[in-house]
Design a protein around this motif. Sequence first.
Motif, short mmCIF file in Angstrom:
data_model
loop_
_atom_site.label_atom_id
_atom_site.label_comp_id
_atom_site.label_asym_id
_atom_site.label_seq_id
_atom_site.Cartn_x
_atom_site.Cartn_y
_atom_site.Cartn_z
N GLU A 6 0.80 -1.22 0.00
CA GLU A 6 0.00 0.00 0.00
C GLU A 6 0.84 1.27 0.00
OE1 GLU A 6 -3.83 1.90 2.40
OE2 GLU A 6 -2.85 0.08 3.11
N SER A 7 1.97 1.26 0.65
CA SER A 7 2.81 2.46 0.73
C SER A 7 3.93 2.48 -0.30
CB SER A 7 3.41 2.58 2.13
OG SER A 7 4.28 1.48 2.39
N LYS A 8 3.96 1.50 -1.20
CA LYS A 8 5.08 1.36 -2.12
C LYS A 8 4.81 2.02 -3.47
CE LYS A 8 7.29 -1.26 0.84
NZ LYS A 8 8.50 -0.76 1.54
N VAL A 9 5.90 2.41 -4.12
CA VAL A 9 5.84 3.02 -5.44
C VAL A 9 6.63 2.15 -6.41
CG1 VAL A 9 6.40 5.05 -6.84
CG2 VAL A 9 5.63 5.33 -4.46
N ALA A 10 6.00 1.83 -7.54
CA ALA A 10 6.64 0.97 -8.53
C ALA A 10 6.64 1.64 -9.89
CB ALA A 10 5.91 -0.37 -8.63
N LEU A 11 7.64 1.30 -10.68
CA LEU A 11 7.70 1.68 -12.09
C LEU A 11 7.78 0.40 -12.91
CD1 LEU A 11 8.17 3.39 -14.64
CD2 LEU A 11 10.58 3.60 -13.95
N VAL A 12 6.80 0.18 -13.76
CA VAL A 12 6.85 -0.95 -14.69
C VAL A 12 7.11 -0.37 -16.07
CG1 VAL A 12 5.68 -2.96 -15.62
CG2 VAL A 12 5.24 -2.25 -13.25
N ALA A 13 8.34 -0.50 -16.52
CA ALA A 13 8.76 0.02 -17.82
C ALA A 13 8.42 -1.00 -18.89
CB ALA A 13 10.26 0.31 -17.82
N GLY A 14 7.51 -0.64 -19.78
CA GLY A 14 7.02 -1.58 -20.78
C GLY A 14 5.79 -2.30 -20.27
N ALA A 15 4.74 -1.54 -19.95
CA ALA A 15 3.55 -2.11 -19.32
C ALA A 15 2.31 -2.05 -20.19
CB ALA A 15 3.28 -1.38 -18.00
N THR A 16 2.49 -1.85 -21.48
CA THR A 16 1.33 -1.69 -22.36
C THR A 16 0.51 -2.96 -22.46
OG1 THR A 16 2.68 -0.18 -23.69
CG2 THR A 16 0.61 -0.91 -24.64
#
Length: 304
Positions: A6-16
């Motif tokens: 809940e408190s985390k931040v993610a980046l998914v590069a290539g998520a189309t």
Amino acid sequence: MSQPLESKVALVAGATRGAGRGIAVELGAAGATVYVTGRSTRVRRSEYDRPETIEDTADLVTEAGGHGIAVPTDHLDPAQVRTLVDRIAEEQGRLDVLVNDVWGGEHLFAWDAPVWEHDLDKGLRLLRLAVETHAITSHHALPLLLRRPGGLVVEMTDGTAEYNRDTYRNSFFYDLAKTSVLRMGFALARELGPRGATAVALTPGWLRSEMMLDNFGVREDNWRDATARVPHFAISETPRFVGRAVAALAADPDVARWNGESLSSGGLAQVYGFTDLDGSRPDAWRYLVEVQDADKPADVTGYR
């Protein structure tokens, strides 16, 4: 519903689409704020010319229980990636999970074509999309991820290190790309581990992506019809399965035990206890070795 991220931040590069979309949605289901990137948007498609968009992925993340944020980004352009990371830093002040899933090479390699017969421009383009994008993204994003201890980097590839070591993967360029990403996970682990973060390489099994379903002329609700023509497709899995693998890793307080490892969705399901959407646990890479590559009749008994 438990939301351990809940408190985390993610980046998914290539998520189309495909694995990237499945990962983003499952991170959202675990409560994370997920930045999703790609080149296909509601106003402009990439050369894939497919209907999936990053805005749709962001909406699915939010519907799952997280907060999806779509940011159009070409990860071959360092300036765009730098702007993306600056935005995450300004809006969130942190990055806990980086998933390098940029690929885009399905139309660029020729099956079983030797390097001297393969279209050179397409092969080099494939390597740029599969390898250079990951390096550019890690270069710009890792300083933000390292601001806090416990960060996780997932390098998405096709095949485990063990399987790819002994198996020729379709073409010179495809083989080189997927093996390079495996090595990226290993190398990043050596650089991140002493600094309090973890890096792994992760592969799904036979993925029932949107493109795969289209190629077989089926939908997710009738995918088993394709096994009449391709029996081993019975071991396939949804993109959400590998998504649950990433969510499990991100929620594991002892995730550092995996640092530098080559992992698979099926293998991690045995450890963390998650299932695919149908309640099964397909173990594709064991199946490929013991059944498909051994030229045995298709039989998933004991493998899902």
